[in-house]
Write a protein that holds these residues in place. Structure first.
Motif, PDB file in Angstrom:
ATOM      1  N   ARG A  68       0.859  -1.185   0.000  1.00 53.69           N
ATOM      2  CA  ARG A  68       0.000   0.000   0.000  1.00 53.69           C
ATOM      3  C   ARG A  68       0.896   1.236   0.000  1.00 53.69           C
ATOM      4  O   ARG A  68       1.151   1.826   1.052  1.00 53.69           O
ATOM      5  N   PRO A  69       1.399   1.605  -1.169  1.00 50.54           N
ATOM      6  CA  PRO A  69       2.351   2.720  -1.218  1.00 50.54           C
ATOM      7  C   PRO A  69       1.780   4.043  -0.734  1.00 50.54           C
ATOM      8  O   PRO A  69       2.507   4.857  -0.162  1.00 50.54           O
ATOM      9  N   SER A  70       0.480   4.262  -0.918  1.00 50.06           N
ATOM     10  CA  SER A  70      -0.097   5.529  -0.463  1.00 50.06           C
ATOM     11  C   SER A  70      -0.081   5.632   1.060  1.00 50.06           C
ATOM     12  O   SER A  70      -0.183   6.720   1.619  1.00 50.06           O
ATOM     13  N   HIS A  71       0.072   4.487   1.738  1.00 50.43           N
ATOM     14  CA  HIS A  71       0.188   4.459   3.199  1.00 50.43           C
ATOM     15  C   HIS A  71       1.628   4.171   3.633  1.00 50.43           C
ATOM     16  O   HIS A  71       1.908   4.081   4.827  1.00 50.43           O
ATOM     17  N   GLY A  72       2.519   3.957   2.661  1.00 46.96           N
ATOM     18  CA  GLY A  72       3.909   3.645   2.979  1.00 46.96           C
ATOM     19  C   GLY A  72       4.065   2.288   3.625  1.00 46.96           C
ATOM     20  O   GLY A  72       4.925   2.105   4.479  1.00 46.96           O
ATOM     21  N   GLU A  73       3.256   1.300   3.193  1.00 45.16           N
ATOM     22  CA  GLU A  73       3.249  -0.001   3.851  1.00 45.16           C
ATOM     23  C   GLU A  73       3.536  -1.144   2.883  1.00 45.16           C
ATOM     24  O   GLU A  73       2.997  -1.191   1.777  1.00 45.16           O
ATOM     25  N   LEU A  74       4.388  -2.062   3.353  1.00 45.00           N
ATOM     26  CA  LEU A  74       4.679  -3.293   2.627  1.00 45.00           C
ATOM     27  C   LEU A  74       4.775  -4.411   3.657  1.00 45.00           C
ATOM     28  O   LEU A  74       5.413  -4.250   4.692  1.00 45.00           O
ATOM     29  N   GLU A  75       4.087  -5.519   3.368  1.00 42.10           N
ATOM     30  CA  GLU A  75       4.178  -6.671   4.264  1.00 42.10           C
ATOM     31  C   GLU A  75       4.316  -7.945   3.452  1.00 42.10           C
ATOM     32  O   GLU A  75       3.588  -8.155   2.485  1.00 42.10           O
ATOM     33  N   LEU A  76       5.264  -8.785   3.867  1.00 41.92           N
ATOM     34  CA  LEU A  76       5.420 -10.124   3.317  1.00 41.92           C
ATOM     35  C   LEU A  76       5.167 -11.091   4.453  1.00 41.92           C
ATOM     36  O   LEU A  76       5.767 -10.965   5.527  1.00 41.92           O
ATOM     37  N   ARG A  77       4.269 -12.070   4.210  1.00 39.21           N
ATOM     38  CA  ARG A  77       3.869 -12.986   5.270  1.00 39.21           C
ATOM     39  C   ARG A  77       3.708 -14.397   4.707  1.00 39.21           C
ATOM     40  O   ARG A  77       2.992 -14.607   3.744  1.00 39.21           O
TER      41      ARG A  77
ATOM     42  N   ASP B   2       3.385  11.014  -0.984  1.00 36.95           N
ATOM     43  CA  ASP B   2       3.515  12.028   0.050  1.00 36.95           C
ATOM     44  C   ASP B   2       3.299  11.343   1.395  1.00 36.95           C
ATOM     45  O   ASP B   2       2.257  11.478   2.029  1.00 36.95           O
ATOM     46  N   ILE B   3       4.298  10.551   1.796  1.00 38.35           N
ATOM     47  CA  ILE B   3       4.189   9.772   3.030  1.00 38.35           C
ATOM     48  C   ILE B   3       5.276  10.200   4.003  1.00 38.35           C
ATOM     49  O   ILE B   3       6.348  10.634   3.602  1.00 38.35           O
ATOM     50  N   ASN B   4       4.975  10.066   5.282  1.00 40.86           N
ATOM     51  CA  ASN B   4       5.908  10.482   6.321  1.00 40.86           C
ATOM     52  C   ASN B   4       6.909   9.406   6.698  1.00 40.86           C
ATOM     53  O   ASN B   4       7.971   9.704   7.221  1.00 40.86           O
ATOM     54  N   GLU B   5       6.523   8.131   6.471  1.00 43.89           N
ATOM     55  CA  GLU B   5       7.418   7.032   6.819  1.00 43.89           C
ATOM     56  C   GLU B   5       7.056   5.809   6.000  1.00 43.89           C
ATOM     57  O   GLU B   5       5.965   5.705   5.454  1.00 43.89           O
ATOM     58  N   ILE B   6       8.001   4.884   5.938  1.00 48.28           N
ATOM     59  CA  ILE B   6       7.791   3.610   5.252  1.00 48.28           C
ATOM     60  C   ILE B   6       7.831   2.523   6.326  1.00 48.28           C
ATOM     61  O   ILE B   6       8.798   2.444   7.094  1.00 48.28           O
ATOM     62  N   ASN B   7       6.766   1.735   6.399  1.00 48.03           N
ATOM     63  CA  ASN B   7       6.684   0.650   7.377  1.00 48.03           C
ATOM     64  C   ASN B   7       6.654  -0.680   6.648  1.00 48.03           C
ATOM     65  O   ASN B   7       5.772  -0.910   5.811  1.00 48.03           O
ATOM     66  N   VAL B   8       7.611  -1.543   6.988  1.00 47.65           N
ATOM     67  CA  VAL B   8       7.727  -2.835   6.327  1.00 47.65           C
ATOM     68  C   VAL B   8       7.695  -3.921   7.385  1.00 47.65           C
ATOM     69  O   VAL B   8       8.414  -3.852   8.388  1.00 47.65           O
TER      70      VAL B   8
ATOM     71  N   ARG C 230      11.719  10.808   5.648  1.00 52.60           N
ATOM     72  CA  ARG C 230      10.842   9.651   5.444  1.00 52.60           C
ATOM     73  C   ARG C 230      11.570   8.411   5.957  1.00 52.60           C
ATOM     74  O   ARG C 230      12.171   7.670   5.184  1.00 52.60           O
ATOM     75  N   PRO C 231      11.525   8.184   7.273  1.00 53.61           N
ATOM     76  CA  PRO C 231      12.243   7.038   7.837  1.00 53.61           C
ATOM     77  C   PRO C 231      11.619   5.705   7.425  1.00 53.61           C
ATOM     78  O   PRO C 231      10.434   5.628   7.116  1.00 53.61           O
ATOM     79  N   LEU C 232      12.471   4.700   7.441  1.00 58.67           N
ATOM     80  CA  LEU C 232      12.065   3.328   7.143  1.00 58.67           C
ATOM     81  C   LEU C 232      12.046   2.548   8.447  1.00 58.67           C
ATOM     82  O   LEU C 232      13.042   2.515   9.168  1.00 58.67           O
ATOM     83  N   ASN C 233      10.899   1.940   8.748  1.00 56.36           N
ATOM     84  CA  ASN C 233      10.754   1.097   9.943  1.00 56.36           C
ATOM     85  C   ASN C 233      10.554  -0.340   9.479  1.00 56.36           C
ATOM     86  O   ASN C 233       9.562  -0.636   8.809  1.00 56.36           O
ATOM     87  N   ILE C 234      11.489  -1.200   9.834  1.00 56.55           N
ATOM     88  CA  ILE C 234      11.390  -2.614   9.447  1.00 56.55           C
ATOM     89  C   ILE C 234      11.143  -3.439  10.699  1.00 56.55           C
ATOM     90  O   ILE C 234      11.912  -3.380  11.656  1.00 56.55           O
ATOM     91  N   THR C 235      10.050  -4.209  10.673  1.00 62.99           N
ATOM     92  CA  THR C 235       9.746  -5.141  11.761  1.00 62.99           C
ATOM     93  C   THR C 235       9.874  -6.549  11.205  1.00 62.99           C
ATOM     94  O   THR C 235       9.296  -6.868  10.165  1.00 62.99           O
ATOM     95  N   TRP C 236      10.651  -7.365  11.893  1.00 64.11           N
ATOM     96  CA  TRP C 236      10.932  -8.743  11.470  1.00 64.11           C
ATOM     97  C   TRP C 236      10.305  -9.673  12.505  1.00 64.11           C
ATOM     98  O   TRP C 236      10.791  -9.798  13.619  1.00 64.11           O
TER      99      TRP C 236
END
Length: 135
Positions: A19-28, A54-60, A89-95
């Motif tokens: 969901r690029p408009s929300h700055g979100e990517l998830e692989l599951r 126009d996103i403030n951060e990227i959450n993966v 635009r920080p990148l937050n990666i959760t593993w």
């Protein structure tokens, strides 16, 4: 503007929610594609959409149960994501990893250390449609 996409999981490939408009990517799920270049190439080809938002951060979120023959592509994916991040635009990666699969934790740590980029590691009981944190 791209709204994103969802790829359903198979026995050998993870679900991909982008969901690029929300700055979100998830692989599951399982990351054991027969043709990792084709599978991850599709994901890579859409990443530039994150740079046009126009996103403030990227959450993966990575929530992988099994990883075979795709570690290199996960490295490339993280490298590309880091290149799209910035101070603004920080990148937050959760593993996420299952308690009984320390090898998945080690792969995440290896990628994090390789790029000297901090991941948030979260132990879960079981990777399913929704995550439950271990206590």
């Amino acid at each position: 503007m791209m709204d994103g996409y969802f790829i359903r999981p198979t026995g050998t490939t993870p679900s991909v929610s982008f969901r690029p408009s929300h700055g979100e990517l998830e692989l599951r799920g399982n990351s054991m594609p027969d043709d990792p270049l084709s599978f991850y190439g599709h994901v890579f080809s859409h990443l530039p959409a994150l740079d046009n938002q126009d996103i403030n951060e990227i959450n993966v979120n990575f929530a992988l149960k099994n990883i075979e023959d795709s570690t290199t592509y996960l490295h490339i994916l993280v490298k590309k994501l880091i290149s799209l991040s910035s101070d603004n635009r920080p990148l937050n990666i959760t593993w996420y990893y299952e308690k009984n699969r320390p090898n998945i934790l080690e792969i995440g740590r290896e990628i994090s250390e390789h790029y000297n980029y901090p991941f948030k590691f979260v132990e879960v009981f079981k990777i399913k449609d929704q995550l439950r944190q271990a206590s």
